[in-house]
Design a protein around this motif. Structure first.
Motif: not given
Length: 139
Positions: A101-114, A136-139
């Motif tokens: 399947g599809t897995y979404t891995i998200v890293a977050t620190q403060g307002s930054s996310t990838k 994908t994502g934004s900083s």
């Protein structure tokens, strides 16, 4: 009339420090995921693979709390690594994909996310699928 003016002045005085406060300078740099195939890293694209997941962060506020999730669930095995002399930190843990399947891995620190999207297409122990890594994502 005079009370309304003082109220507006007081409200403005409360907002001004928030506007002038320095912003945190911590950013998620990237997310990597791989499994070991003998002595070299290989794609983590099959059910049950022993995957290493790592998110790296940098900036003056590198020590801010950070999180690493897979499909919205915290990666329990994640350990924090700090490198103060380089203003860097990382979260690293192990994970085994439980099913295709599809897995979404998200890293977050403060307002930054990838975000990293991983397609697990191989059967258990075979590794016959192909890994579709779509950062994908934004900083």
């Amino acid at each position: 009339m005079r009370i309304a003016g003082l109220t507006a002045l007081a409200a403005g005085a409360l907002v001004l420090p928030a506007i002038l406060a320095p912003t945190a300078s911590a950013e998620v740099e990237d997310i990597t995921i791989y499994a070991w195939g003998g002595e070299v890293p290989v794609a983590c694209d099959y059910v049950g693979a022993n995957c290493t997941v790592m998110a790296r962060m940098f900036g003056a506020d590198y020590a801010l709390p950070a999180s690493l999730t897979i499909n919205g669930r915290e990666l329990d095995s994640a350990e924090r690594l700090d490198y103060p002399d380089r203003e860097r930190s990382a979260l690293r843990g192990t994970w085994r994909p439980p099913a295709k399947g599809t897995y979404t891995i998200v890293a977050t620190q403060g307002s930054s996310t990838k975000t990293l999207v991983l397609e697990v297409t191989g059967d258990a122990q075979l590794g016959s699928g192909s890994a579709g890594l779509l950062p994908t994502g934004s900083s």
